[in-house]
Design an enzyme around this catalytic site. Structure first.
Site, PDB file in Angstrom:
ATOM      1  N   HIS A 265       0.808  -1.211   0.000  1.00 19.94           N
ATOM      2  CA  HIS A 265       0.000   0.000   0.000  1.00 19.94           C
ATOM      3  C   HIS A 265       0.844   1.265   0.000  1.00 19.94           C
ATOM      4  CE1 HIS A 265      -3.419   2.554   0.555  1.00 19.94           C
ATOM      5  NE2 HIS A 265      -2.941   3.044   1.686  1.00 19.94           N
ATOM      6  N   CYS A 266       2.136   1.176   0.250  1.00 19.02           N
ATOM      7  CA  CYS A 266       2.938   2.383   0.441  1.00 19.02           C
ATOM      8  C   CYS A 266       3.788   2.765  -0.761  1.00 19.02           C
ATOM      9  CB  CYS A 266       3.832   2.225   1.677  1.00 19.02           C
ATOM     10  SG  CYS A 266       2.920   2.177   3.232  1.00 19.02           S
ATOM     11  N   ILE A 267       4.750   1.908  -1.102  1.00 22.77           N
ATOM     12  CA  ILE A 267       5.781   2.325  -2.050  1.00 22.77           C
ATOM     13  C   ILE A 267       5.228   2.619  -3.456  1.00 22.77           C
ATOM     14  CG2 ILE A 267       8.022   1.741  -3.048  1.00 22.77           C
ATOM     15  CD1 ILE A 267       8.570   0.053  -0.625  1.00 22.77           C
TER      16      ILE A 267
END
Length: 447
Positions: free
Chosen positions: A277-279
């Site tokens: 979900h982040c990078i």
């Protein structure tokens, strides 16, 4: 002393005595471990989630995240100090509300703050003097002050006077056996000095160390910087992989050798694309916000282009390997994808590049099956609705031998790679999983 001042003083006392009720909104890969950390610290915890099935499973003590033992959640529920609910009218019961909801991108790669806004409206409906509200969801600098604060203040209560507002970015690494929520330092920024002091006091009870910063905007920028740093360096090694491959040099060997330098180098590894979900998402939050200030983030944009292109590079590499070894193309080829989770040893499917790989392979005429020991069925996703419901195939010698190629997209430990090496006609390895196990040969191709 006003009623609001008295309420804030009570909040400080309740945090200091571990009597404060912690409300965690979003019981996923960030919120559920955070809720358990709050429980372990001695606080009563009330978890909120819109998924009624997930809420019921948690309250039954069932395992809802693969790498978190069922016993951990069951013990918390049995203690009487932890419960989950889908009744957001109960948000007023919490002294501190920690927001851990998704912040995805739209199809136009712009921030989608719909979950944050909806949560803020739910909190505003029951907001009372003496509450601490903390946003943990990853987002661009200014979100807490420009988006969350106005929604909360719309009912007449004021930040810093009636309630407190802060931002503390999540730092979860799903499946990492060396770090959990409580053992990772926590960055904390407040809307004002009082909010910072109170939020810091709460998190100091939950985690090993806090890192107070000057503002919510700074705390928001810290999280983006951490993930942009990773995205840029992953793009670098993805680009180096292509360059070195053309020269006959193994990028994995280069990275391992370079990693022996005790200073000035940090290893990053190439792969089939970014997941989680982040990078894959966070860099676009900053590039979008930067446009407001007429700043072009060229370096970040280039890294995004390289990483987004990687699934195409892998599929082209598989086509070339099939042509070289079997004299055929992808059209009509049977391909087994090993691993569809976004990273090894977790069941997390968010933004998994494996889904894009399957889509690209099928667009070129391949017949694709998958095996993942942690993902029995592909769940519904916003981008790949056609793949929802597909089930993992048991990894047998017959299945492997019947494929024209096996594509290793995720290197779970619980996979019989020796079986794959002995029965596969061709293995395209995007994670160096085979070489790390000493399984090399002419049928194993690194990608």
């Amino acid at each position: 002393m006003t009623d609001s001042s008295a309420a804030l003083e009570r909040l400080k006392h309740r945090i200091a005595s571990a009597e404060a009720v912690i409300g965690v909104v979003g019981l996923g890969y960030v919120g559920f471990p955070l809720a358990l950390a709050g429980h372990r610290a001695g606080f009563p915890v009330l978890g909120f989630d819109v998924n009624a099935g997930r809420v019921a499973a948690i309250n039954r003590g069932e395992q809802v995240i693969k790498y978190i033992p069922a016993e951990a959640g069951a013990a918390a529920v049995a203690s009487g100090r932890f419960a989950a609910t889908d009744d957001f009218a109960r948000l007023g019961e919490a002294d501190a509300v920690l927001i851990c909801v998704p912040t995805p991108l739209t199809r136009q790669r712009e921030p989608d703050l719909s979950f944050v806004r909806a949560t803020a409206r739910s909190i505003a409906a029951t907001l009372r003097p003496g509450q601490l509200i903390v946003l943990e969801s990853t987002t661009y600098p200014g979100t807490t002050a420009e988006v969350v604060k106005p929604i909360l203040e719309a009912g007449g209560l004021r930040s810093g006077i009636d309630f407190l507002l802060a931002y503390s970015p999540e730092r979860e690494d799903p499946g990492n056996p060396h770090f959990d929520t409580a053992s990772i330092p926590k960055v904390v920024g407040g809307e004002d000095e009082v909010a910072l002091t109170v939020a810091d006091a709460l998190y100091r009870r939950l985690v090993v160390r806090t890192v107070p910063v000057s503002s919510t905007q700074t705390a928001e920028a810290v999280k983006l910087t951490e993930n942009i740093f990773r995205a840029v360096n992953i793009a670098l090694v993805n680009e180096l992989k292509g360059v070195y491959a053309a020269m006959g040099v193994d990028v994995w060997e280069v990275i391992e050798a370079a990693s022996t330098k005790p200073f000035g180098f940090m290893p990053f590894y190439p792969g089939p694309g970014l997941g989680g979900h982040c990078i894959p998402i966070d860099p676009f939050y900053l590039t979008w916000k930067a446009r407001e200030f007429e700043i072009e983030t060229r370096f970040i944009n280039l890294a995004g282009e390289i990483n987004t292109r990687m699934p195409h590079v892998v599929v082209d590499g598989l086509a070339a390997a099939l042509d070289a070894q079997a004299g055929r193309g992808l059209n009509g080829a049977h391909v087994l994808v090993l691993g569809v989770a976004y990273k090894k040893n977790v069941d997390d499917m968010r933004e998994s590049p494996a889904l894009r790989l399957i889509e690209l392979l099928e667009a070129r005429g391949a017949e694709v099956a998958f095996h993942d020991p942690l993902v029995p069925e592909i769940p519904p996703t916003r981008e790949y609705t056609a793949l929802a419901g597909r089930r993992s195939r048991p990894l047998t010698g017959e299945l492997v031998a019947g494929q024209d190629a096996v594509l290793i997209a995720t290197d779970h430990d619980a996979v019989d790679y020796a079986l794959v090496a002995s029965r596969a006609r061709l293995v395209l390895d995007t994670r160096n999983a085979m070489a790390r196990r000493g399984l090399a040969g002419p049928r194993v191709v690194k990608a």
